[in-house]
Design a protein around this motif. Structure first.
Motif, PDB file in Angstrom:
ATOM      1  N   GLU A  29       1.024  -1.167   0.037  1.00 32.87           N
ATOM      2  CA  GLU A  29       0.023  -0.078  -0.011  1.00 32.87           C
ATOM      3  C   GLU A  29       0.960   1.413   0.134  1.00 32.87           C
ATOM      4  OE1 GLU A  29      -0.215  -2.580   1.749  1.00 32.87           O
ATOM      5  OE2 GLU A  29      -2.130  -2.733   3.052  1.00 32.87           O
ATOM      6  N   GLY A  30       2.028   1.181   0.458  1.00 40.84           N
ATOM      7  CA  GLY A  30       2.806   2.593   0.983  1.00 40.84           C
ATOM      8  C   GLY A  30       3.996   2.682  -0.242  1.00 40.84           C
ATOM      9  N   LEU A  31       3.792   1.851  -1.462  1.00 39.74           N
ATOM     10  CA  LEU A  31       5.076   1.622  -2.270  1.00 39.74           C
ATOM     11  C   LEU A  31       5.011   2.955  -3.434  1.00 39.74           C
ATOM     12  CD1 LEU A  31       5.474  -1.814  -3.183  1.00 39.74           C
ATOM     13  CD2 LEU A  31       7.113  -0.173  -2.021  1.00 39.74           C
ATOM     14  N   ALA A  32       3.646   3.365  -3.612  1.00 39.82           N
ATOM     15  CA  ALA A  32       3.592   4.663  -4.599  1.00 39.82           C
ATOM     16  C   ALA A  32       2.757   5.796  -3.924  1.00 39.82           C
ATOM     17  CB  ALA A  32       3.165   4.062  -5.990  1.00 39.82           C
ATOM     18  N   PRO A  33       3.225   6.453  -2.857  1.00 43.85           N
ATOM     19  CA  PRO A  33       2.209   7.555  -2.255  1.00 43.85           C
ATOM     20  C   PRO A  33       1.729   8.503  -3.168  1.00 43.85           C
ATOM     21  CG  PRO A  33       4.424   7.532  -1.432  1.00 43.85           C
ATOM     22  CD  PRO A  33       4.322   6.335  -2.167  1.00 43.85           C
ATOM     23  N   LYS A  34       2.579   8.928  -3.825  1.00 43.17           N
ATOM     24  CA  LYS A  34       2.103  10.121  -4.684  1.00 43.17           C
ATOM     25  C   LYS A  34       2.213   9.693  -6.142  1.00 43.17           C
ATOM     26  CE  LYS A  34       4.262  13.314  -1.726  1.00 43.17           C
ATOM     27  NZ  LYS A  34       5.439  12.864  -0.949  1.00 43.17           N
ATOM     28  N   SER A  35       1.564   8.482  -6.452  1.00 43.80           N
ATOM     29  CA  SER A  35       1.875   8.221  -7.961  1.00 43.80           C
ATOM     30  C   SER A  35       0.869   8.782  -8.735  1.00 43.80           C
ATOM     31  CB  SER A  35       1.682   6.539  -8.065  1.00 43.80           C
ATOM     32  OG  SER A  35       1.392   6.145  -9.468  1.00 43.80           O
ATOM     33  N   GLN A  36       1.247   8.933  -9.811  1.00 38.06           N
ATOM     34  CA  GLN A  36       0.221   9.517 -11.245  1.00 38.06           C
ATOM     35  C   GLN A  36      -0.552   8.448 -11.504  1.00 38.06           C
ATOM     36  OE1 GLN A  36       2.670  11.427 -13.951  1.00 38.06           O
ATOM     37  NE2 GLN A  36       3.022  13.124 -12.489  1.00 38.06           N
ATOM     38  N   HIS A  37      -0.004   7.074 -11.271  1.00 35.86           N
ATOM     39  CA  HIS A  37      -0.621   6.070 -11.636  1.00 35.86           C
ATOM     40  C   HIS A  37      -1.774   5.503 -10.591  1.00 35.86           C
ATOM     41  CE1 HIS A  37       1.962   5.593 -15.111  1.00 35.86           C
ATOM     42  NE2 HIS A  37       2.904   5.950 -14.105  1.00 35.86           N
ATOM     43  N   GLY A  38      -2.325   6.428  -9.877  1.00 37.11           N
ATOM     44  CA  GLY A  38      -3.169   6.184  -8.760  1.00 37.11           C
ATOM     45  C   GLY A  38      -3.982   4.807  -8.929  1.00 37.11           C
ATOM     46  N   PHE A  39      -5.143   5.061  -9.895  1.00 37.84           N
ATOM     47  CA  PHE A  39      -5.953   4.058 -10.075  1.00 37.84           C
ATOM     48  C   PHE A  39      -5.307   2.627 -10.417  1.00 37.84           C
ATOM     49  CE2 PHE A  39      -8.598   1.665 -13.073  1.00 37.84           C
ATOM     50  CZ  PHE A  39      -9.635   1.217 -12.311  1.00 37.84           C
ATOM     51  N   GLU A  40      -4.355   2.802 -11.443  1.00 33.97           N
ATOM     52  CA  GLU A  40      -3.627   1.316 -11.650  1.00 33.97           C
ATOM     53  C   GLU A  40      -2.878   0.718 -10.809  1.00 33.97           C
ATOM     54  OE1 GLU A  40      -1.755   0.968 -16.034  1.00 33.97           O
ATOM     55  OE2 GLU A  40      -1.735   3.149 -15.531  1.00 33.97           O
ATOM     56  N   PHE A  41      -2.180   1.729 -10.013  1.00 25.48           N
ATOM     57  CA  PHE A  41      -1.360   1.337  -9.005  1.00 25.48           C
ATOM     58  C   PHE A  41      -2.145   0.716  -7.859  1.00 25.48           C
ATOM     59  CE2 PHE A  41       2.028   0.495  -6.029  1.00 25.48           C
ATOM     60  CZ  PHE A  41       3.034   0.832  -6.624  1.00 25.48           C
ATOM     61  N   LYS A  42      -3.524   0.933  -7.601  1.00 26.54           N
ATOM     62  CA  LYS A  42      -4.448   0.206  -6.631  1.00 26.54           C
ATOM     63  C   LYS A  42      -4.654  -1.081  -7.123  1.00 26.54           C
ATOM     64  CE  LYS A  42      -7.489   3.782  -4.556  1.00 26.54           C
ATOM     65  NZ  LYS A  42      -8.325   4.640  -5.048  1.00 26.54           N
ATOM     66  N   ARG A  43      -4.836  -1.517  -8.533  1.00 25.13           N
ATOM     67  CA  ARG A  43      -4.935  -2.638  -8.883  1.00 25.13           C
ATOM     68  C   ARG A  43      -3.583  -3.500  -8.468  1.00 25.13           C
ATOM     69  NH1 ARG A  43      -5.096  -2.100 -14.341  1.00 25.13           N
ATOM     70  NH2 ARG A  43      -3.285  -2.766 -14.572  1.00 25.13           N
ATOM     71  N   THR A  44      -2.340  -2.720  -8.985  1.00 29.96           N
ATOM     72  CA  THR A  44      -1.211  -3.658  -8.524  1.00 29.96           C
ATOM     73  C   THR A  44      -1.140  -3.970  -6.872  1.00 29.96           C
ATOM     74  OG1 THR A  44      -0.156  -2.235 -10.141  1.00 29.96           O
ATOM     75  CG2 THR A  44       1.163  -3.465  -8.628  1.00 29.96           C
ATOM     76  N   ILE A  45      -1.593  -3.016  -6.164  1.00 31.97           N
ATOM     77  CA  ILE A  45      -1.631  -3.234  -4.608  1.00 31.97           C
ATOM     78  C   ILE A  45      -2.456  -4.772  -4.293  1.00 31.97           C
ATOM     79  CG2 ILE A  45      -2.155  -2.362  -2.539  1.00 31.97           C
ATOM     80  CD1 ILE A  45      -1.497   0.326  -3.618  1.00 31.97           C
ATOM     81  N   SER A  46      -3.712  -4.468  -5.086  1.00 31.28           N
ATOM     82  CA  SER A  46      -4.628  -5.487  -4.736  1.00 31.28           C
ATOM     83  C   SER A  46      -3.995  -6.816  -5.104  1.00 31.28           C
ATOM     84  CB  SER A  46      -6.041  -5.266  -5.311  1.00 31.28           C
ATOM     85  OG  SER A  46      -6.536  -6.216  -5.891  1.00 31.28           O
ATOM     86  N   ARG A  47      -3.539  -6.731  -6.417  1.00 31.87           N
ATOM     87  CA  ARG A  47      -2.918  -8.034  -6.785  1.00 31.87           C
ATOM     88  C   ARG A  47      -1.626  -8.656  -6.174  1.00 31.87           C
ATOM     89  NH1 ARG A  47      -3.286  -7.784 -13.371  1.00 31.87           N
ATOM     90  NH2 ARG A  47      -5.421  -7.994 -13.403  1.00 31.87           N
ATOM     91  N   LEU A  48      -0.823  -7.692  -5.641  1.00 34.67           N
ATOM     92  CA  LEU A  48       0.471  -7.913  -4.746  1.00 34.67           C
ATOM     93  C   LEU A  48      -0.309  -8.881  -3.570  1.00 34.67           C
ATOM     94  CD1 LEU A  48       2.532  -4.989  -5.105  1.00 34.67           C
ATOM     95  CD2 LEU A  48       3.205  -7.564  -5.764  1.00 34.67           C
TER      96      LEU A  48
END
Ligand code: ATP
Ligand code: MG
Length: 360
Positions: free
Chosen positions: A325-344
């Motif tokens: 959850e904490g790996l990309a706190p200010k990512s511009q890929h917010g939505f996509e990164f949420k998917r990454t977090i959930s998959r991880l």
């Protein structure tokens, strides 16, 4: 000898779990061990001239997923064979020896001379983990195998792949196909379909995404590597990808090991991640940092990589600065990164690791 008995001699301290698939393969190995031990190869020239022609003995090609017990069975078999000059080697080491001989021997029939030397060393070769990714290996094994066969050499080998999938998508694969055919014609090809990966008993799925970074994390990472590879340090492996080469720094038993830098800072693309997912069951990634806003490309690659690994049901063991959850706190890929977090997260579940609840 029964499998349980052979196993107890070899591993007196760890109990063997009953496994029907292993028993079936063991019966074939046991029969071959008996046959070889009772029919030693003719030695001297006279003996060879007057011996009745030996019945064709078929070697064995055992394939199956990682951790099913292929190497264990082959090693127990190897110990059982008597009266036959025998050698047991890792396939990779065997091929290195072959290439070494090829460079040293100056003769026009170099393959025949290599085969002479190998047949002189042993008449039974047990080669663990046959895997062909290299064109230099692919172009020589067919002729070499034929030459070894004509010298009465028996092969017993293990692989993660059935013969027809060896050197899959390899360059000039057409030239490799006769080798596959030869293997199928001359060896008993058997699948070891055990239902479980015995190494998984050593893994707690929820401890596979390890954070924060530090000596404790490194130790845990190392322990997981050792558990999943039976303490094999691994070897570099070159994967051919669209005319390029991707070097895996350490590969062993379906596991590949990288740093975050090697996977996501270096300019890898979808074809690389896909190739890794197809070639490995588990990818070890060390040192995943908290991504800065400026690390847009790294974040993009990380997302792409996890997507590819997720789709292929690849397992991941990682050390990271923080939880997913904490790996990309200010990512511009917010939505996509949420998917990454959930998959991880899902990838840290017991079911992802193919374990039943009883095993966790
Ligand atoms: N029936 C069993 N009971 C207990 N332990 C087992 C059993 N079968 C295998 N093992 C253990 O599981 C581990 C994996 O077995 P092995 O190395 O033979 O697998 P493998 O099929 O060769 O895997 P790989 O494809 O990764 O080389 C070994 O430590 C082995 O001793
Ligand atoms: Mg093995």
């Amino acid at each position: 000898m029964a499998l349980a008995q052979a196993y107890a001699l070899h591993f007196p301290d760890t109990p063997l779990r009953a496994d029907v698939a292993q028993e079936q393969v063991w019966q074939k190995l046991e029969a071959l061990a008996h046959h070889l031990s009772a029919n030693p190869p003719a030695r001297g020239l006279l003996q060879r001239l007057f011996a009745k022609p030996p019945a064709k003995i078929r070697g064995l090609y055992i394939h199956g997923d990682v951790g099913r017990g292929k190497t264990m069975l082959m090693d127990l078999f190897f110990d059982e064979v008597i009266n036959w000059p025998k050698r047991r080697m890792h396939f990779h080491a065997f091929m290195q020896q072959v290439h070494g001989l090829r460079n040293a021997i100056k003769a026009h029939d170099v393959i025949a001379r290599i085969a002479d030397q190998l047949a002189h060393q042993a008449k039974l070769w047990c080669l663990d983990e046959m895997q062909i990714v290299d064109i230099a290996d692919a172009m020589i094994v067919g002729r070499l195998y034929e030459a070894l066969q004509s010298r009465g050499v028996i092969l017993v080998t293990t692989s993660n792949l059935p013969p027809e999938r060896l050197y899959h998508n390899g360059l000039n694969r057409g030239l490799f196909l006769p080798f596959i055919e030869k293997l199928q014609q001359t060896l008993d090809v058997v699948a070891l379909d055990s239902r479980q990966d015995y190494r998984l008993g050593r893994v707690k799925a929820h401890d596979t995404f390890i954070h924060p970074l530090g000596p404790q994390a490194t130790r845990q990472f190392e322990d997981l590597w050792n558990g999943l590879t039976d303490h094999d340090a691994g070897q570099p492996l070159d994967l051919a990808i669209l005319g390029r080469t991707l070097t895996v720094p350490r590969a062993a038993h379906g596991c590949a090991r990288f740093t975050f830098h090697q996977l996501c800072v270096n300019p890898l693309g979808p074809a690389d991640y896909l190739a890794l997912a197809h070639n490995f069951k588990t990818i070890f990634i060390s040192g995943i940092p908290v991504l800065k806003v400026s690390q847009r490309n790294e974040a993009k690659r990380f997302i792409l990589m996890i997507d590819n690994f997720y789709d292929a049901r690849t397992r991941i063991v990682a050390t990271a600065q923080t939880a997913a959850e904490g790996l990309a706190p200010k990512s511009q890929h917010g939505f996509e990164f949420k998917r990454t977090i959930s998959r991880l997260k899902e990838m840290q579940s017991a079911s992802w690791w193919g374990k039943t609840l009883a095993e966790t």
